[in-house]
Write an enzyme that holds these catalytic residues in place. Sequence first.
Site, PDB file in Angstrom:
ATOM      1  N   GLN A  95       0.795  -1.233   0.000  1.00 21.76           N
ATOM      2  CA  GLN A  95       0.000   0.000   0.000  1.00 21.76           C
ATOM      3  C   GLN A  95       0.832   1.290   0.000  1.00 21.76           C
ATOM      4  O   GLN A  95       0.510   2.217  -0.749  1.00 21.76           O
ATOM      5  CB  GLN A  95      -0.981   0.006   1.185  1.00 21.76           C
ATOM      6  CG  GLN A  95      -2.152  -0.942   0.968  1.00 21.76           C
ATOM      7  CD  GLN A  95      -3.140  -0.950   2.119  1.00 21.76           C
ATOM      8  OE1 GLN A  95      -3.089  -0.101   3.013  1.00 21.76           O
ATOM      9  NE2 GLN A  95      -4.054  -1.906   2.112  1.00 21.76           N
ATOM     10  N   HIS A 117      -8.242  -1.869   6.580  1.00 20.93           N
ATOM     11  CA  HIS A 117      -7.400  -2.190   7.735  1.00 20.93           C
ATOM     12  C   HIS A 117      -6.556  -0.946   8.019  1.00 20.93           C
ATOM     13  O   HIS A 117      -6.150  -0.257   7.091  1.00 20.93           O
ATOM     14  CB  HIS A 117      -6.523  -3.409   7.417  1.00 20.93           C
ATOM     15  CG  HIS A 117      -5.573  -3.809   8.508  1.00 20.93           C
ATOM     16  ND1 HIS A 117      -5.911  -3.790   9.854  1.00 20.93           N
ATOM     17  CD2 HIS A 117      -4.289  -4.243   8.468  1.00 20.93           C
ATOM     18  CE1 HIS A 117      -4.872  -4.203  10.574  1.00 20.93           C
ATOM     19  NE2 HIS A 117      -3.882  -4.476   9.754  1.00 20.93           N
TER      20      HIS A 117
END
Length: 354
Positions: A95, A117
Amino acid sequence: MTEETMQTFDSTVYTDDDADGEAIAHKTVAVLGYGSQGHAHAQNLNDSGVDVVVGLRENSSSRAAAESDGLRVETPAEAVAEADIVSVLVPDTVQPDVYEHAIEPNMEAGDTLQFAHGFNIHYNQIQPPEDVDVTMVAPKSPGHLVRRNYENDEGTPGLLAVYQDATGEAHEEGLAYAAAIGCTRAGVVETSFREETETDLFGEQAVLCGGVTSLVKQGYETLVDAGYSPEMAYFECLNELKLIVDLMYEGGLGEMWDSVSDTAEYGGLTKGDVVVDEHARENMEDVLEKVQDGTFAREWIAENQAGRPSYTQLRTAEKNHEIEAVGEELRGLFAWQNDEETEGEEETTEEVSI
Ligand code: NAD
Ligand code: MG
């Protein structure tokens, strides 16, 4: 669940009535990644009437799947440029890189950065500008169930958190997103990025993945070292765990205690705390502290930067544990497991995040 927003203990639980679909109806959502969560979010949003564009690399093997599911696919950068909401559903470890190269240069003020998350935001691996909303909608279930439940008109419980509210509409939009993927049908619990990240990491380390596998291996080794057969040790310490967990899942600890024999109940009640004693509790507190102060996050980030040397070694050791060979042989001999596996439509290798 009542019509009203429910207040349980300290948490607020939202249901369908709390969500306003208009908050997302005219927006474009870029779903980056088409794995476990990505394929479910993208298809559920699409079926809920939201404009979806899936962001995948040119050479991604997931492109064909997304396209054959009837979705529009662009590169991550193009998808972000079009979108009002960017749902970041690539693996947590990639990410920061995707953020730097595809998201950050293409986001505009007022857009939303949406996660499933909290790791990268909570541990500052991604530092978004102040003029975007940052939210989390995290289904408490692997993606294939998020999709299957939606198709069956059922819900998947989820979490909602707002880290940054630049527009004043982050919360409403997050709830609408949760509704569009089917989470408010079951219930959405309000949390924070910090609470979700820390409880998730602690749970998987101390109890769910780490604690349980250690308990299983230690129990197995204790029996085998004392001269009992590996097959018996496997059944007692691993196979039967599923029956116990199913009962706890259905009706809490009470249903499990009620279902086992009085002997098992008395033995368990008196000996459980002897095995998992105050030392285990102190170790749990230590594990929690390292999650809270960022030690674990730094360790995991460094491990990835170094090419995962310890991780690779530990995975190999775990694969080579005797209980794995015994289990493979026994599962092959008995029919119960094979039937279940071929019935399910999902791949049995699907990664499950808890
Ligand atoms: P996954 O590994 O199943 O899928 C990742 C997807 O990202 C794949 O389609 C892959 O092709 C793509 N991808 C990989 N590298 C990429 C790159 N550099 N650029 C673009 N695309 C790339 O991931 P997942 O398990 O769905 O996890 C996504 C997020 O959801 C994570 O933040 C995770 O913590 C969270 N989450 C997962 C679950 C779960 O059950 N799997 C549950 C709750 C939350
Ligand atoms: Mg988890």
